[in-house]
Design a protein around this motif. Structure first.
Motif, mmCIF file in Angstrom:
data_model
loop_
_atom_site.group_PDB
_atom_site.id
_atom_site.type_symbol
_atom_site.label_atom_id
_atom_site.label_comp_id
_atom_site.label_asym_id
_atom_site.label_seq_id
_atom_site.Cartn_x
_atom_site.Cartn_y
_atom_site.Cartn_z
ATOM 1 N N LEU A 11 -76.615 16.233 -6.774
ATOM 2 C CA LEU A 11 -75.288 16.138 -7.352
ATOM 3 C C LEU A 11 -74.626 14.867 -6.836
ATOM 4 O O LEU A 11 -74.388 14.716 -5.646
ATOM 5 C CB LEU A 11 -74.454 17.365 -6.972
ATOM 6 C CG LEU A 11 -73.089 17.472 -7.627
ATOM 7 C CD1 LEU A 11 -73.238 17.592 -9.147
ATOM 8 C CD2 LEU A 11 -72.344 18.690 -7.078
ATOM 9 N N ILE A 12 -74.369 13.919 -7.742
ATOM 10 C CA ILE A 12 -73.752 12.641 -7.391
ATOM 11 C C ILE A 12 -72.568 12.429 -8.318
ATOM 12 O O ILE A 12 -72.730 12.372 -9.538
ATOM 13 C CB ILE A 12 -74.754 11.469 -7.538
ATOM 14 C CG1 ILE A 12 -75.979 11.691 -6.659
ATOM 15 C CG2 ILE A 12 -74.079 10.141 -7.211
ATOM 16 C CD1 ILE A 12 -77.089 10.691 -6.876
ATOM 17 N N ASP A 13 -71.390 12.336 -7.732
ATOM 18 C CA ASP A 13 -70.155 12.125 -8.489
ATOM 19 C C ASP A 13 -70.003 13.121 -9.647
ATOM 20 O O ASP A 13 -69.654 12.751 -10.766
ATOM 21 C CB ASP A 13 -70.080 10.693 -9.026
ATOM 22 C CG ASP A 13 -69.962 9.663 -7.917
ATOM 23 O OD1 ASP A 13 -69.408 10.003 -6.848
ATOM 24 O OD2 ASP A 13 -70.414 8.525 -8.126
ATOM 25 N N GLY A 14 -70.293 14.380 -9.377
ATOM 26 C CA GLY A 14 -70.126 15.422 -10.383
ATOM 27 C C GLY A 14 -71.234 15.526 -11.407
ATOM 28 O O GLY A 14 -71.198 16.382 -12.275
ATOM 29 N N CYS A 45 -88.594 -1.035 -2.573
ATOM 30 C CA CYS A 45 -88.473 -0.190 -3.757
ATOM 31 C C CYS A 45 -87.232 0.699 -3.672
ATOM 32 O O CYS A 45 -86.553 0.908 -4.672
ATOM 33 C CB CYS A 45 -89.719 0.673 -3.938
ATOM 34 S SG CYS A 45 -91.114 -0.265 -4.558
ATOM 35 N N GLU A 46 -86.939 1.204 -2.466
ATOM 36 C CA GLU A 46 -85.729 2.002 -2.279
ATOM 37 C C GLU A 46 -84.492 1.157 -2.574
ATOM 38 O O GLU A 46 -83.552 1.631 -3.213
ATOM 39 C CB GLU A 46 -85.660 2.547 -0.853
ATOM 40 C CG GLU A 46 -86.655 3.637 -0.588
ATOM 41 C CD GLU A 46 -86.721 4.023 0.874
ATOM 42 O OE1 GLU A 46 -86.190 3.294 1.738
ATOM 43 O OE2 GLU A 46 -87.317 5.075 1.168
ATOM 44 N N GLU A 47 -84.502 -0.096 -2.128
ATOM 45 C CA GLU A 47 -83.375 -0.991 -2.374
ATOM 46 C C GLU A 47 -83.197 -1.247 -3.871
ATOM 47 O O GLU A 47 -82.077 -1.230 -4.387
ATOM 48 C CB GLU A 47 -83.568 -2.311 -1.637
ATOM 49 C CG GLU A 47 -83.445 -2.199 -0.137
ATOM 50 C CD GLU A 47 -83.857 -3.475 0.591
ATOM 51 O OE1 GLU A 47 -84.237 -4.465 -0.066
ATOM 52 O OE2 GLU A 47 -83.792 -3.456 1.837
ATOM 53 N N LEU A 48 -84.296 -1.484 -4.582
ATOM 54 C CA LEU A 48 -84.227 -1.733 -6.022
ATOM 55 C C LEU A 48 -83.743 -0.501 -6.774
ATOM 56 O O LEU A 48 -82.912 -0.605 -7.683
ATOM 57 C CB LEU A 48 -85.602 -2.162 -6.548
ATOM 58 C CG LEU A 48 -86.105 -3.525 -6.082
ATOM 59 C CD1 LEU A 48 -87.561 -3.722 -6.476
ATOM 60 C CD2 LEU A 48 -85.242 -4.634 -6.651
ATOM 61 N N GLU A 51 -80.045 -0.003 -6.166
ATOM 62 C CA GLU A 51 -79.272 -0.977 -6.931
ATOM 63 C C GLU A 51 -79.124 -0.524 -8.382
ATOM 64 O O GLU A 51 -78.037 -0.582 -8.952
ATOM 65 C CB GLU A 51 -79.961 -2.337 -6.870
ATOM 66 C CG GLU A 51 -79.234 -3.429 -7.619
ATOM 67 C CD GLU A 51 -79.992 -4.749 -7.569
ATOM 68 O OE1 GLU A 51 -80.013 -5.432 -8.611
ATOM 69 O OE2 GLU A 51 -80.554 -5.089 -6.508
ATOM 70 N N LYS A 52 -80.219 -0.042 -8.969
ATOM 71 C CA LYS A 52 -80.186 0.408 -10.367
ATOM 72 C C LYS A 52 -79.319 1.646 -10.544
ATOM 73 O O LYS A 52 -78.681 1.812 -11.574
ATOM 74 C CB LYS A 52 -81.606 0.702 -10.877
ATOM 75 C CG LYS A 52 -82.495 -0.510 -10.943
ATOM 76 C CD LYS A 52 -82.026 -1.469 -12.006
ATOM 77 C CE LYS A 52 -82.972 -2.648 -12.081
ATOM 78 N NZ LYS A 52 -82.498 -3.689 -12.950
ATOM 79 N N LEU A 53 -79.306 2.532 -9.527
ATOM 80 C CA LEU A 53 -78.511 3.757 -9.612
ATOM 81 C C LEU A 53 -77.071 3.561 -9.161
ATOM 82 O O LEU A 53 -76.242 4.441 -9.319
ATOM 83 C CB LEU A 53 -79.160 4.871 -8.766
ATOM 84 C CG LEU A 53 -80.504 5.385 -9.254
ATOM 85 C CD1 LEU A 53 -81.089 6.359 -8.241
ATOM 86 C CD2 LEU A 53 -80.356 6.052 -10.610
ATOM 87 N N GLY A 54 -76.803 2.406 -8.541
ATOM 88 C CA GLY A 54 -75.455 2.128 -8.061
ATOM 89 C C GLY A 54 -75.087 2.923 -6.817
ATOM 90 O O GLY A 54 -73.941 3.301 -6.639
ATOM 91 N N GLY A 56 -76.247 3.581 -2.372
ATOM 92 C CA GLY A 56 -76.755 2.869 -1.203
ATOM 93 C C GLY A 56 -78.221 3.166 -0.944
ATOM 94 O O GLY A 56 -78.711 4.253 -1.257
ATOM 95 N N PRO A 57 -78.953 2.211 -0.352
ATOM 96 C CA PRO A 57 -80.366 2.418 -0.038
ATOM 97 C C PRO A 57 -80.594 3.601 0.897
ATOM 98 O O PRO A 57 -81.600 4.283 0.826
ATOM 99 C CB PRO A 57 -80.805 1.117 0.623
ATOM 100 C CG PRO A 57 -79.756 0.121 0.302
ATOM 101 C CD PRO A 57 -78.511 0.869 -0.012
ATOM 102 N N GLY A 58 -79.629 3.853 1.786
ATOM 103 C CA GLY A 58 -79.752 4.987 2.698
ATOM 104 C C GLY A 58 -79.773 6.322 1.967
ATOM 105 O O GLY A 58 -80.447 7.263 2.373
ATOM 106 N N THR A 59 -79.033 6.379 0.850
ATOM 107 C CA THR A 59 -79.014 7.592 0.038
ATOM 108 C C THR A 59 -80.385 7.831 -0.599
ATOM 109 O O THR A 59 -80.889 8.943 -0.610
ATOM 110 C CB THR A 59 -77.939 7.487 -1.063
ATOM 111 O OG1 THR A 59 -76.686 7.223 -0.452
ATOM 112 C CG2 THR A 59 -77.857 8.757 -1.890
ATOM 113 N N VAL A 60 -81.001 6.773 -1.096
ATOM 114 C CA VAL A 60 -82.332 6.875 -1.689
ATOM 115 C C VAL A 60 -83.339 7.277 -0.620
ATOM 116 O O VAL A 60 -84.171 8.155 -0.832
ATOM 117 C CB VAL A 60 -82.763 5.547 -2.362
ATOM 118 C CG1 VAL A 60 -84.201 5.628 -2.841
ATOM 119 C CG2 VAL A 60 -81.828 5.214 -3.503
#
Length: 62
Positions: A11-14, A45-48, A51-54, A56-60
Protein backbone atom coordinates in the motif's frame (compact mmCIF):
# COMPACT_ATOMS: atom_id res chain seq x y z
CA UNK A 1 2.72 -13.86 0.83
CA UNK A 2 1.57 -16.63 -1.43
CA UNK A 3 4.47 -19.07 -1.69
CA UNK A 4 3.40 -20.37 -5.11
CA UNK A 5 3.42 -17.01 -6.88
CA UNK A 6 5.41 -15.07 -4.28
CA UNK A 7 3.21 -12.04 -4.95
CA UNK A 8 2.82 -9.39 -2.29
CA UNK A 9 0.71 -6.26 -2.17
CA UNK A 10 2.15 -2.96 -0.98
CA UNK A 11 0.00 0.00 0.00
CA UNK A 12 1.65 3.22 -1.24
CA UNK A 13 -0.18 6.53 -1.00
CA UNK A 14 -3.56 4.80 -0.78
CA UNK A 15 -2.94 2.59 -3.83
CA UNK A 16 -2.17 -1.13 -3.66
CA UNK A 17 0.69 -2.24 -5.87
CA UNK A 18 1.35 -5.95 -6.36
CA UNK A 19 4.87 -7.22 -6.73
CA UNK A 20 5.72 -10.70 -7.99
CA UNK A 21 9.15 -11.64 -6.68
CA UNK A 22 9.62 -14.63 -9.01
CA UNK A 23 8.80 -12.55 -12.08
CA UNK A 24 11.15 -9.78 -10.92
CA UNK A 25 13.94 -12.30 -10.38
CA UNK A 26 13.34 -13.79 -13.85
CA UNK A 27 13.26 -10.36 -15.48
CA UNK A 28 16.37 -9.23 -13.60
CA UNK A 29 18.31 -12.31 -14.71
CA UNK A 30 17.13 -11.87 -18.29
CA UNK A 31 18.07 -8.20 -18.27
CA UNK A 32 21.42 -8.89 -16.70
CA UNK A 33 22.33 -11.76 -19.02
CA UNK A 34 20.97 -10.63 -22.38
CA UNK A 35 20.42 -6.89 -22.52
CA UNK A 36 23.15 -5.34 -20.44
CA UNK A 37 26.69 -6.28 -21.40
CA UNK A 38 28.13 -4.49 -18.38
CA UNK A 39 27.82 -5.87 -14.88
CA UNK A 40 24.57 -4.71 -13.31
CA UNK A 41 24.31 -4.73 -9.57
CA UNK A 42 21.12 -5.31 -7.65
CA UNK A 43 21.62 -1.89 -6.05
CA UNK A 44 21.60 -0.20 -9.47
CA UNK A 45 18.43 -2.04 -10.47
CA UNK A 46 16.79 -1.03 -7.18
CA UNK A 47 17.74 2.59 -7.90
CA UNK A 48 16.27 2.43 -11.42
CA UNK A 49 13.07 0.77 -10.20
CA UNK A 50 12.69 3.32 -7.40
CA UNK A 51 13.17 6.16 -9.88
CA UNK A 52 10.46 4.76 -12.18
CA UNK A 53 8.05 4.27 -9.26
CA UNK A 54 8.84 7.65 -7.75
CA UNK A 55 9.92 6.19 -4.40
CA UNK A 56 13.22 5.91 -2.54
CA UNK A 57 15.73 3.11 -3.22
CA UNK A 58 15.51 2.10 0.44
CA UNK A 59 11.82 1.37 -0.02
CA UNK A 60 12.56 -0.93 -2.97
CA UNK A 61 15.36 -2.64 -1.05
CA UNK A 62 13.10 -3.23 1.94
Amino acid sequence: MNKKTMTRGFLIDGETYYFNFKEFQRAFRNYNLHINQETTTLTKCEELLAEKLGIGPGTVHG
